[in-house]
Design an enzyme around this catalytic site. Sequence first.
Site, PDB file in Angstrom:
ATOM      1  N   ILE A  12       8.129  27.205  19.253  1.00 59.71           N
ATOM      2  CA  ILE A  12       9.309  27.911  18.730  1.00 59.71           C
ATOM      3  C   ILE A  12       9.696  29.060  19.659  1.00 59.71           C
ATOM      4  O   ILE A  12      10.879  29.306  19.911  1.00 59.71           O
ATOM      5  CB  ILE A  12       9.045  28.401  17.288  1.00 59.71           C
ATOM      6  N   SER A  34      -3.301  30.254  25.038  1.00 62.99           N
ATOM      7  CA  SER A  34      -4.403  29.553  24.363  1.00 62.99           C
ATOM      8  C   SER A  34      -3.917  28.253  23.723  1.00 62.99           C
ATOM      9  O   SER A  34      -4.704  27.341  23.511  1.00 62.99           O
ATOM     10  CB  SER A  34      -5.055  30.452  23.309  1.00 62.99           C
ATOM     11  N   LYS A  84      -2.190  28.543  14.184  1.00 68.22           N
ATOM     12  CA  LYS A  84      -1.325  27.894  13.188  1.00 68.22           C
ATOM     13  C   LYS A  84      -1.829  26.558  12.657  1.00 68.22           C
ATOM     14  O   LYS A  84      -1.095  25.871  11.947  1.00 68.22           O
ATOM     15  CB  LYS A  84       0.058  27.708  13.797  1.00 68.22           C
ATOM     16  N   SER A 124       6.366  31.810   7.200  1.00 70.40           N
ATOM     17  CA  SER A 124       6.372  30.385   6.864  1.00 70.40           C
ATOM     18  C   SER A 124       6.661  30.191   5.387  1.00 70.40           C
ATOM     19  O   SER A 124       6.289  31.034   4.554  1.00 70.40           O
ATOM     20  CB  SER A 124       4.988  29.810   7.192  1.00 70.40           C
ATOM     21  N   ALA A 125       7.242  29.050   5.074  1.00 67.98           N
ATOM     22  CA  ALA A 125       7.466  28.685   3.669  1.00 67.98           C
ATOM     23  C   ALA A 125       6.145  28.574   2.922  1.00 67.98           C
ATOM     24  O   ALA A 125       6.133  28.576   1.686  1.00 67.98           O
ATOM     25  CB  ALA A 125       8.206  27.355   3.600  1.00 67.98           C
ATOM     26  N   THR A 126       5.049  28.513   3.650  1.00 73.67           N
ATOM     27  CA  THR A 126       3.737  28.409   3.010  1.00 73.67           C
ATOM     28  C   THR A 126       3.421  29.639   2.150  1.00 73.67           C
ATOM     29  O   THR A 126       2.594  29.558   1.242  1.00 73.67           O
ATOM     30  CB  THR A 126       2.646  28.147   4.077  1.00 73.67           C
ATOM     31  N   TYR A 149      -4.609  30.060   6.875  1.00 67.67           N
ATOM     32  CA  TYR A 149      -3.423  30.234   7.719  1.00 67.67           C
ATOM     33  C   TYR A 149      -2.271  30.809   6.893  1.00 67.67           C
ATOM     34  O   TYR A 149      -1.622  31.786   7.274  1.00 67.67           O
ATOM     35  CB  TYR A 149      -3.029  28.876   8.344  1.00 67.67           C
ATOM     36  N   LYS A 153      -0.140  34.685   6.900  1.00 73.96           N
ATOM     37  CA  LYS A 153       1.313  34.929   6.876  1.00 73.96           C
ATOM     38  C   LYS A 153       1.665  35.856   5.716  1.00 73.96           C
ATOM     39  O   LYS A 153       2.443  36.800   5.858  1.00 73.96           O
ATOM     40  CB  LYS A 153       2.080  33.604   6.748  1.00 73.96           C
ATOM     41  N   ASN A 179      10.001  23.192   8.115  1.00 74.47           N
ATOM     42  CA  ASN A 179       9.215  22.363   9.049  1.00 74.47           C
ATOM     43  C   ASN A 179       9.971  22.141  10.363  1.00 74.47           C
ATOM     44  O   ASN A 179      10.820  21.247  10.434  1.00 74.47           O
ATOM     45  CB  ASN A 179       8.886  21.020   8.402  1.00 74.47           C
TER      46      ASN A 179
HETATM   47  C1  UD1 Z   1       2.172  22.596   7.548  1.00 79.57           C
HETATM   48  C2  UD1 Z   1       2.022  23.983   6.950  1.00 79.57           C
HETATM   49  C3  UD1 Z   1       3.205  24.806   7.352  1.00 79.57           C
HETATM   50  C4  UD1 Z   1       3.368  24.813   8.853  1.00 79.57           C
HETATM   51  C5  UD1 Z   1       3.500  23.379   9.351  1.00 79.57           C
HETATM   52  C6  UD1 Z   1       3.646  23.287  10.853  1.00 79.57           C
HETATM   53  C7  UD1 Z   1       1.073  24.502   4.746  1.00 79.57           C
HETATM   54  C8  UD1 Z   1       1.038  24.172   3.303  1.00 79.57           C
HETATM   55  N1  UD1 Z   1       1.941  23.827   5.513  1.00 79.57           N
HETATM   56  O1  UD1 Z   1       3.290  21.982   6.933  1.00 79.57           O
HETATM   57  O2  UD1 Z   1       3.043  26.124   6.880  1.00 79.57           O
HETATM   58  O3  UD1 Z   1       4.502  25.558   9.209  1.00 79.57           O
HETATM   59  O4  UD1 Z   1       2.356  22.649   8.945  1.00 79.57           O
HETATM   60  O5  UD1 Z   1       2.497  23.712  11.508  1.00 79.57           O
HETATM   61  O6  UD1 Z   1       0.340  25.359   5.178  1.00 79.57           O
HETATM   62  N2  UD1 Z   1       2.143  13.574   7.119  1.00 79.57           N
HETATM   63  C9  UD1 Z   1       1.758  12.252   7.119  1.00 79.57           C
HETATM   64  N3  UD1 Z   1       1.038  11.795   8.182  1.00 79.57           N
HETATM   65  C10 UD1 Z   1       0.687  12.583   9.244  1.00 79.57           C
HETATM   66  C11 UD1 Z   1       1.096  13.939   9.244  1.00 79.57           C
HETATM   67  C12 UD1 Z   1       1.831  14.408   8.161  1.00 79.57           C
HETATM   68  O7  UD1 Z   1       2.040  11.511   6.172  1.00 79.57           O
HETATM   69  O8  UD1 Z   1       0.024  12.091  10.173  1.00 79.57           O
HETATM   70  C13 UD1 Z   1       2.958  14.083   5.993  1.00 79.57           C
HETATM   71  C14 UD1 Z   1       2.311  15.201   5.202  1.00 79.57           C
HETATM   72  O9  UD1 Z   1       1.498  14.701   4.189  1.00 79.57           O
HETATM   73  C15 UD1 Z   1       3.543  15.953   4.687  1.00 79.57           C
HETATM   74  C16 UD1 Z   1       4.573  15.763   5.804  1.00 79.57           C
HETATM   75  O10 UD1 Z   1       4.143  14.624   6.538  1.00 79.57           O
HETATM   76  O11 UD1 Z   1       4.044  15.354   3.520  1.00 79.57           O
HETATM   77  C17 UD1 Z   1       4.669  16.952   6.749  1.00 79.57           C
HETATM   78  O12 UD1 Z   1       3.377  17.304   7.211  1.00 79.57           O
HETATM   79  P1  UD1 Z   1       3.151  18.311   8.453  1.00 79.57           P
HETATM   80  O13 UD1 Z   1       4.067  17.952   9.560  1.00 79.57           O
HETATM   81  O14 UD1 Z   1       1.687  18.337   8.726  1.00 79.57           O
HETATM   82  O15 UD1 Z   1       3.638  19.715   7.887  1.00 79.57           O
HETATM   83  P2  UD1 Z   1       3.265  20.465   6.507  1.00 79.57           P
HETATM   84  O16 UD1 Z   1       1.907  20.089   6.028  1.00 79.57           O
HETATM   85  O17 UD1 Z   1       4.423  20.278   5.582  1.00 79.57           O
END
Ligand code: UD1
Length: 338
Positions: A12, A34, A84, A124-126, A149, A153, A179
């Site tokens: 970003i 890093s 992150k 983050s929305a988290t 994490y 935030k 995201n």
């Molecule tokens: C997470 C963090 C968010 C952070 C973001 C980017 C939390 C709750 N969420 O978001 O704060 O900004 O990462 O670093 O802390 N998925 C699959 N298969 C995969 C990978 C992901 O199905 O291989 C799905 C996940 O289950 C989810 C969606 O894709 O439903 C998005 O996942 P991901 O890209 O990892 O982001 P978040 O978990 O939403």
Amino acid sequence: MNILLTGGAGFIGSHTCVELLNSGYGVVIADDLSNSKIQVIDRIEEITGKRPVFYKIDVSDKPALDVVFKENDIDAVVHFAGYKAVGESCTKPLKYYRNNLDTTLTLLELMEKYDVNSFIFSSSATVYGADAPVPYTEGMQTGGCTNPYGWTKYMIEQILKDASAANEKLSVVLLRYFNPIGAHSSGKIGEDPSGIPNNLLPYITQVASGKLSELGVFGNDYETHDGTGVRDYIHVCDLADGHVLSVKYAAEHKGVQEINLGTGVGYSVLDVVNAFEQANDIKIPYAIKPRRDGDLPEYYADASKALKLLGWSAKRDLKAMCRDSWNWQKNNPNGYEY
Ligand code: UD1
């Protein structure tokens, strides 16, 4: 105006650097590399024709960061630097609390010393936690985070609110990202995760390139339109534009503003797979896997405050996000390691 970007070599940060340079700002980057590569600086110069000032330092190293403030006339700080990886934060929580909180405190101390009063934070929305109703609005209570994490935030937001309450000159914008995906349309900068990606889009692009064999879809039994998890994906260049407008806003206002940066629209994992296949004419094999620990079923932003305060809204749609993500991966199969 000179803007200090901590973590400015990251995903970003680098896109924000491009938009700031294109908008006429001077940019100074402090990054310990890093989780990023030095080549990004050349790429930024190729895109913009301008080279940001670069310091390879750990932002929590106070003497080193002091030199950055001393040698540059900094007007505002955008603080991206931080660990992150959600999963790693659960196994190494102290590493996350130490790094993410220390960098922020060091920055705030030096900003006070050098009378720098605009602070834009990568939140983050988290921070809305596990039980918040959708869409997320900035006025909602925060907390109840699902991992360390997320708590860093949340805690940094609190530190910044307290710092602002005690210093009426300080202006703070807490940008709550949804995201971020996509890449610069030039294909010269993009997301370059080390190892096997945790996040959805980098995983999909590596399946598309043949590096990984299939996508695991984490759960198809959520209460969403197709059972898979729903998120608010936002193009990283839209996110970068939101930072440029926040820098301007912080220069003209005092106090703290929390602002969601999302599109306001939720897409499921399978929506993203379909959009990627259509945008790029590439099949993405996938298999349904169990739910991933800590995942929420569905969340997306109420993005109206960003429009009202900053005049910002997302311009690029999911198709553009998928096209640009693939363009970056295709042109840089090994990321910045060419
Ligand atoms: C997470 C963090 C968010 C952070 C973001 C980017 C939390 C709750 N969420 O978001 O704060 O900004 O990462 O670093 O802390 N998925 C699959 N298969 C995969 C990978 C992901 O199905 O291989 C799905 C996940 O289950 C989810 C969606 O894709 O439903 C998005 O996942 P991901 O890209 O990892 O982001 P978040 O978990 O939403």
